[in-house]
Design a protein around this motif. Structure first.
Motif, PDB file in Angstrom:
ATOM      1  N   TRP A 143      58.514   8.132  50.868  1.00 54.20           N
ATOM      2  CA  TRP A 143      58.610   8.923  49.641  1.00 54.20           C
ATOM      3  C   TRP A 143      58.327  10.390  49.912  1.00 54.20           C
ATOM      4  CZ3 TRP A 143      60.892   7.618  45.325  1.00 54.20           C
ATOM      5  CH2 TRP A 143      61.014   6.276  44.981  1.00 54.20           C
ATOM      6  N   ASP A 144      57.384  10.659  50.821  1.00 51.87           N
ATOM      7  CA  ASP A 144      57.084  12.061  51.157  1.00 51.87           C
ATOM      8  C   ASP A 144      58.271  12.724  51.845  1.00 51.87           C
ATOM      9  OD1 ASP A 144      54.516  11.849  50.119  1.00 51.87           O
ATOM     10  OD2 ASP A 144      53.649  11.228  52.034  1.00 51.87           O
ATOM     11  N   ALA A 147      60.781  13.600  49.175  1.00 55.05           N
ATOM     12  CA  ALA A 147      60.358  14.755  48.382  1.00 55.05           C
ATOM     13  C   ALA A 147      60.501  16.048  49.176  1.00 55.05           C
ATOM     14  CB  ALA A 147      58.913  14.572  47.922  1.00 55.05           C
ATOM     15  N   LYS A 189      54.612  10.147  41.043  1.00 49.77           N
ATOM     16  CA  LYS A 189      53.660  11.038  41.706  1.00 49.77           C
ATOM     17  C   LYS A 189      54.333  12.314  42.200  1.00 49.77           C
ATOM     18  CE  LYS A 189      50.751   7.333  43.658  1.00 49.77           C
ATOM     19  NZ  LYS A 189      50.337   6.707  44.940  1.00 49.77           N
ATOM     20  N   ARG A 190      55.603  12.182  42.583  1.00 54.32           N
ATOM     21  CA  ARG A 190      56.324  13.297  43.199  1.00 54.32           C
ATOM     22  C   ARG A 190      57.351  13.904  42.264  1.00 54.32           C
ATOM     23  NH1 ARG A 190      54.865   9.215  46.267  1.00 54.32           N
ATOM     24  NH2 ARG A 190      53.983   9.583  48.338  1.00 54.32           N
TER      25      ARG A 190
END
Length: 855
Positions: A143-144, A147, A189-190
């Motif tokens: 996910w990071d 993003a 969250k992102r």
């Protein structure tokens, strides 16, 4: 029950502004500076009632459809640019190594994988292994990465069986929401949106493997399966009602298994099942059938509000032209006349006043550095048109690893382990530098993308079946940033053997002569070198450890020669694992597994390998750089005019070309040549003047040419194609499908999977045609053999000469789009030159070649 995060839903009103506002899509396209031709008439639009912030600066609130736009609760247009998480919840096994049968024979899809695991280890162990795969393939760290690339929407493909209990239909599994809830939470969250995509419905909505079960297509004929699918979407709607992170519900992925009307009617039923519980989320209708989105008409006519359409666009793939600059230019800038490509689809969306999600696309595959610019241009163009887009796919592994010219995956496993190779089958008696190696030329490679340093192993592997005699010398592995050589004793003088370790693989003993007096070869005097000899079949290697720095690129240099051996290979690798006796070094960057026979421990290790915090991975840095740049792409912004009036002056050994200058900014011209009239063109020259002399021709061969102007950013459209000789095929003759003289604009060329390779043509729809120029010396009866393929079957095309239908060909289901059969037909042909036309009655068939024979 979740508390709604949506504002009040506004019913769409039909008034005088309806059609005016919808012209925004067309005017946006026509405003692109790259559009060629005059294009359709520009209509001045009514100003929109919403803000249009710079992409990425919009407020992160729930989405809805507003005209042709995706809009948030602050009445801002949202530019959605994202990616798919393929092979995670819905598995497509080719994505493990970008090859055939990566998990073993007779395991083409997720269903057969799960069946094999169950047969071998039982239901509980099967579930545990599938969970191990899911927990490794996609993690919080992924996910990071998403993003950091600037993606703000993720399409999550999932199978019905993720949620529904197959053993007790229309009941939820105990862990039904585990992965989708986790995905929604991590996205939130992102500040990333999520599209929930039903990739595989119960029974299958088509015969393709991506439905989960290859060859089924039972959804459309089974009332129970349809009821279960409606129930499933009702449960999803109940669960996610009010969840603003969810951008929309994708009803069915690529439902090719039915006709347009049936798809439309069932989509309305699914829409109703959702609206019984959730009146707020966007419902996304599949635009996959011969009629595309036009099969639905205006969704409002069927009582459907707050919906979007989902087509999939793959320029350069699946028969849609060839990978390269031209196919993306034509698509994104509306073609030479300004009314095709995205303009055509924008016009369709305008007519039904509905947003679009391009749910799958692949703008960077095979394009290297150019792929970054084209990806950015694709997203920018789509967003200018109010379209959302999600690329396929986030992660794809390959057997050899590395980006190459860009793989399907934004993330892939690092590789590039084979860095040069020569072998006698391709160039017996070779003598060259590594940079000019006849099989794999050496080039710059980044072996390690991580932090700090890493120990790797440079391997020189030599072998042959009938004797070996190969010489190596002057080997260096230089860091590109400062030229530092990290190889010791690559000059191979006497005593150099202390720096190298020998490993046997198989075969007779071999001799390594490190102080061999090689003399001059490959352009220089080598002094002492390494000579590898063996009297018979052998296969062995020598290696040494090297320290490479994270993120640094290195280039291998050196030279080698074959001294008359046969059936021999010479290969150099840079690998992460120390070589072992009797274990071949192949350059495979991922482990291999056979689910039919491997131990459960081996299968566990395989599924665990792909975790991003475990796997040595690489992101497509060209794509990341372009997507995160503050500046838009420059590609497709300065397309020069078309070169015209191409003239050929032909002699026995020469073709002189001349043409009129093109308008616009022109740096020079590219000259293209082919042996076929409409495909297979390769660039043979770049010139500044508007003339070129081709002296590499044969007198008895017909060549086809075109030229195109270019500048620092773009290339213009092709001139007319001109032939150097006879263009009519004299009967009897065999004609390759791509050698047509003219074709309907929708007909596409692609690489053929048939014997002999080459190309086939396809993408036929009703009324599409292709023409061939033939010369019949004598009127009479002939036999025509057609090499055909179809995955659906019972589709037809007509064979026409002089407006007369000579025969109608019915193409059967041949077992796949690249599984070909030869069908024969008797025809009566008139004498003389004429055009033979193949006109499609139905759609979905491919042609590789046809042959006209005497009876």
């Amino acid at each position: 029950m979740k508390t709604s995060m949506f504002g009040a839903r506004t019913k769409r009103q039909f008034n005088s502004s309806h059609m005016a506002v919808s012209t925004l899509v067309l005017s946006a396209v026509l405003g692109l500076s790259a559009c060629g031709g005059s294009g359709p008439e520009t209509v001045t639009p009514v100003p929109p009632a919403v803000e249009s912030p710079v992409a990425g600066t919009e407020s992160y609130t729930a989405l809805k459809a507003d005209g042709t736009m995706w809009v948030n609760q602050n009445e801002q247009k949202v530019s959605l640019r994202g990616i798919n998480i393929g092979n995670w919840l819905s598995m497509e096994l080719w994505m493990f190594d970008n090859g055939d049968n990566p998990l073993g024979e007779n395991i083409p899809d997720q269903c057969s994988l799960e069946e094999t695991l169950t047969e071998r280890f039982g239901e509980a162990e099967k579930d545990r292994l599938i969970k191990l795969h899911r927990d490794s393939w996609f993690t919080e760290a992924d996910w990071d990465v998403i993003a950091e690339a600037g993606f703000n929407v993720v399409r999550v493909p999932f199978p019905y069986s993720l949620i529904e209990n197959d053993d007790a239909p229309m009941t939820l599994k105990d862990d039904a929401w585990e992965y989708l809830d986790w995905a929604v939470a991590e996205a939130k969250k992102r500040e990333i949106y999520v599209v929930l995509d039903l990739h595989g419905a119960v029974g299958g909505q088509g015969v393709e493997q991506h439905t989960g079960c290859e060859g089924q297509n039972e959804l459309w004929s089974n009332d129970s399966y349809q009821e279960r699918t409606k129930w499933l979407w009702g449960e999803i709607a109940k669960h996610y009602q009010g969840e603003a992170t969810v951008a929309g519900y994708g009803l069915l992925n690529e439902p090719w298994g039915t006709d347009s009307a049936t798809l439309r009617d069932f989509s309305v039923e699914l829409y109703d099942a959702i609206r019984a519980h959730d009146e707020e989320h966007v419902v996304i209708l599949a635009g996959h059938n011969a009629d595309g989105i036009s099969a639905y008409g205006d969704p409002m006519d069927y009582g459907m509000e707050n919906v979007a359409f989902e087509p999939h666009f793959y320029p350069g793939l699946f028969g849609w032209g060839e990978i390269g600059y031209n196919v993306h230019r034509d698509w994104l800038t509306c073609g030479e006349n300004g009314d095709s490509g995205v303009c055509d689809w924008a016009n369709r969306a305008r007519k039904v006043y509905t947003p679009m999600l391009v749910g799958e696309m692949q703008p960077w595959n095979g394009l290297g550095e150019m792929g970054g610019e084209i990806t950015r241009a694709t997203f920018d163009t789509y967003n200018d048109l109010n379209w959302a887009g999600t690329a396929w796919s986030y992660k794809v592994a390959t057997a050899s690893g590395g980006l190459g010219n860009g793989t399907w995956g934004y993330v892939t496993n690092n590789g590039d382990q084979l860095i040069t190779k020569a072998q006698t089958w391709g160039c017996a008696g070779w003598e060259s530098t590594f940079a000019n190696a006849c099989d794999v030329p050496a080039s710059s490679t980044t072996p390690y993308e991580g932090e700090g340093t890493k120990t790797m192993y440079l391997v020189i592997k030599t072998g042959g079946f009938n004797g070996v005699d190969v010489v190596y010398d002057s080997i260096q592995l230089n860091k590109d940033s400062d030229g530092t050589n990290i190889i010791v004793n690559g000059e191979f003088g006497s005593g150099a053997e202390s720096s190298w370790t020998e490993v046997s693989l198989w075969g007779d003993p071999r001799n390594y002569e490190f102080g061999y007096s090689a003399g001059e070869f490959a352009g220089s005097d080598s002094g002492e070198a390494l000579r590898v000899t063996s009297p018979a079949g052998s296969h062995a290697l020598i290696y040494q450890a090297v320290e490479v720095e994270g993120g640094e690129s290195y280039t291998l240099s050196g030279k080698f020669t074959d001294l008359g051996s046969s059936d021999t290979w010479a290969e150099i690798y840079l690998v992460p694992d120390m070589p072992q006796e009797w274990v071949d070094v192949t350059g495979r960057a991922i482990p291999s597994v056979n689910v039919n026979s491997s131990s459960i421990e081996e299968i566990e290790e395989y599924f665990s390998f792909f975790a991003i915090d475990e796997m040595d991975y690489v992101v497509n840095h060209w794509v990341k750089k372009s997507l995160t740049s503050e500046e838009p792409a420059t590609i497709f912004t300065n397309i020069p005019g078309k070169a015209s009036n191409l003239v050929l002056d032909v002699s026995d050994s020469n073709v002189a070309l001349s043409w009129d200058s093109a308008e616009g900014e022109v740096v020079g011209y590219k000259v293209y040549r082919s042996l076929a009239p409409r495909s297979g063109f390769e660039e043979i020259a770049t010139v500044e003047a508007n003339r070129y002399n081709d002296d590499t021709v044969s007198a008895d061969t017909t060549y086809y040419y075109y030229v195109a102007a270019f500048n620092d950013t773009d290339e213009g459209y092709a001139s007319e194609i001109m032939a150097s000789g006879e263009t009519f095929y004299t009967v009897p003759t065999k004609i390759e499908a791509e050698s047509y003289s003219a074709a309907h604009p929708g007909v596409q060329t692609e690489s053929a999977g048939d014997e002999g390779g080459g190309f086939n043509i396809g993408s036929f729809e009703s009324g599409y045609w292709v023409d061939y120029d033939i010369n019949v010396p004598s009127a009479g009866s002939y036999v025509m053999d057609f090499r055909l393929a179809s995955q659906v079957g019972s589709v037809q095309f007509e064979v026409i000469v002089a407006d007369q239908v000579l025969t109608t060909v019915t193409v059967p289901n041949t077992g796949g789009w690249q599984s070909y059969q030869t069908l024969s037909f008797d025809v009566e042909l008139p004498e003389g030159r004429s055009t033979l036309r193949l006109r499609s009655v139905d759609n979905q068939w491919n042609l590789n070649w046809f042959e006209i024979k005497n009876p």
